[in-house]
Design a protein around this motif. Sequence first.
Motif, short mmCIF file in Angstrom:
data_model
loop_
_atom_site.label_atom_id
_atom_site.label_comp_id
_atom_site.label_asym_id
_atom_site.label_seq_id
_atom_site.Cartn_x
_atom_site.Cartn_y
_atom_site.Cartn_z
N GLY A 35 -50.62 -31.38 -25.53
CA GLY A 35 -51.84 -31.69 -24.78
C GLY A 35 -51.55 -31.91 -23.31
N ALA A 36 -52.61 -31.71 -22.51
CA ALA A 36 -52.50 -31.96 -21.07
C ALA A 36 -52.11 -33.40 -20.82
CB ALA A 36 -53.82 -31.63 -20.38
N LYS A 37 -52.50 -34.28 -21.73
CA LYS A 37 -52.18 -35.70 -21.58
C LYS A 37 -50.66 -35.91 -21.53
CE LYS A 37 -54.49 -39.83 -23.26
NZ LYS A 37 -55.47 -40.29 -24.24
N SER B 279 -52.42 -31.70 -10.01
CA SER B 279 -53.77 -31.13 -10.03
C SER B 279 -54.17 -30.88 -11.48
CB SER B 279 -53.76 -29.83 -9.22
OG SER B 279 -55.02 -29.23 -9.27
N ASP B 280 -55.05 -31.73 -11.97
CA ASP B 280 -55.48 -31.66 -13.37
C ASP B 280 -56.69 -30.73 -13.45
OD1 ASP B 280 -56.47 -32.11 -15.91
OD2 ASP B 280 -56.28 -34.29 -15.81
N GLU B 281 -56.49 -29.55 -14.05
CA GLU B 281 -57.53 -28.52 -14.03
C GLU B 281 -58.06 -28.22 -15.44
OE1 GLU B 281 -56.24 -25.31 -11.42
OE2 GLU B 281 -55.22 -26.75 -10.10
N PHE C 208 -55.72 -26.34 -23.60
CA PHE C 208 -56.66 -25.57 -24.43
C PHE C 208 -57.81 -26.42 -24.97
CE2 PHE C 208 -54.19 -21.63 -24.75
CZ PHE C 208 -52.99 -22.07 -24.20
N SER C 209 -57.71 -27.75 -24.81
CA SER C 209 -58.66 -28.66 -25.46
C SER C 209 -60.11 -28.38 -25.11
CB SER C 209 -58.34 -30.10 -25.08
OG SER C 209 -57.19 -30.53 -25.75
N LYS C 210 -60.40 -28.30 -23.81
CA LYS C 210 -61.80 -28.23 -23.39
C LYS C 210 -62.30 -26.78 -23.38
CE LYS C 210 -60.84 -32.54 -22.35
NZ LYS C 210 -61.33 -33.78 -22.90
N ALA C 211 -61.48 -25.85 -22.87
CA ALA C 211 -61.95 -24.47 -22.73
C ALA C 211 -62.13 -23.79 -24.09
CB ALA C 211 -60.97 -23.68 -21.87
C1 LIG Z 1 -59.23 -35.18 -16.92
C2 LIG Z 1 -58.53 -35.00 -18.22
N1 LIG Z 1 -57.23 -34.64 -18.21
C3 LIG Z 1 -56.55 -34.46 -19.35
C4 LIG Z 1 -57.14 -34.65 -20.58
C5 LIG Z 1 -56.30 -34.50 -21.83
O1 LIG Z 1 -56.45 -33.28 -22.43
P1 LIG Z 1 -55.60 -32.88 -23.72
O2 LIG Z 1 -56.53 -32.93 -24.88
O3 LIG Z 1 -55.10 -31.49 -23.44
O4 LIG Z 1 -54.48 -33.84 -23.85
C6 LIG Z 1 -58.48 -35.04 -20.64
C7 LIG Z 1 -59.12 -35.30 -21.95
O5 LIG Z 1 -60.14 -35.94 -22.08
C8 LIG Z 1 -59.19 -35.21 -19.43
O6 LIG Z 1 -60.48 -35.57 -19.45
#
Ligand SMILES: Cc1ncc(COP(=O)(O)O)c(C=O)c1O
Length: 400
Positions: free
Chosen positions: A101-103, A205-207, A237-240
Amino acid sequence: MSTTIISERINNLSESATLKMTKLGRELAAKGVDVISLSVGEPDFNTPSYVKEAAKKALDDNFTRYSPVPGYPELRKAIVEKLKAENNLDYDVSQIVVSTGAKQSLSNAILTTINPGDEVIIPTPYWVSYSEMVTLAEGKSVFINSTIESDFKITPEELEAAITPKTKLFMFSSPCNPTGSVYNKAELEALAKVFEKHPEIYIISDEIYEHINFVDKHESIAQFPSIKDRVILINGFSKAYAMTGWRLGYLAASKEIAAANDKLQGQTTSGTCSIAQRAGIAAYEGGLETVLKMKEAFARRRELVYNLLKEIPGVKTNLPEGAFYFFPDISSFFGKKDPAGNVIKDSADLALYLLNEGHIATVGGDSFGNNNYIRLSYAAADDKLVEALKRMKAALAELI
Ligand SMILES: Cc1ncc(COP(=O)(O)O)c(C=O)c1O
């Protein structure tokens, strides 16, 4: 001597406010209450079927063993191709590190760059986890406040004023969670000019919301060659692709930073889930058709919520340009009493009141660094949104 086994590091960490409100909402729903959740940050769509098929095939093909720590080469290549085709950014496969995850990519990026005492500039409102990740790395968050009057965006002058000799990182999301604000190219270029003068500062840069942009095409701050090597681009990939549960994200950065992230991940999580990675390759190879369909639904709901929110006395809202959130100013209710005589002191009180009385779950703005607001996610069905806003209007009218 400490009376708890739990480390100070974790004791001092805040619980994620969005997850907490989601949990409270679920608890109330389990008691039979009809709660509408506007607190979660995830698309209410299912993962596209071609992505699910790829995951099933991955199992049959026995992609069930450890993957390389930074991800399968085919996935990293698909990411490089995506960054070129969609964002016109040039990266080499060695500059991509895939994570859970991006997190995790955000957390890795901070841990690999921040020494104790280093400062990280974060414009508020910001995503709940940013400052907590900085604290975990023993860095210090330095906030630049923004309000609804500037569409929650900061100016180059404000950025310049926040920089000190200890500044190591600047960290932001565009489109932004929780405000939905989107920086356009000219605004990003103006910020990039400030960073040109400070070659020691890196930019996260969080995109992650790039495709949920209702005004224009997505612009990345990594497009400016003078600072590109210092940009740590985060996406996933979570949101898109409605893949929140698959836990698949990545960073793109200089080779030095990518190698450091690979090293950190090699000692902590190793490569992320092999099956999710194969599904990720299919997601990117499948193009943007399902993403665009989701965006259409979000665009419709944005209009819907905007028109309903504007009608609620005491609530001040803007029209966010991206993501799937509203962040209205609700400070006019502070100091008022609910029917039981409790005073609403802050945004957390208001969110709790809306949950208990209106049965809608939102999140108080204090956890995003701006107490005068609450966050509403419109990643919910249209009829639920209409009902939620009706309940919100009625519950707020009870405050005197
Ligand atoms: C701004 C932002 N960055 C990152 C994330 C984390 O995304 P991921 O599900 O890929 O960990 C979120 C999830 O809510 C988010 O809102």
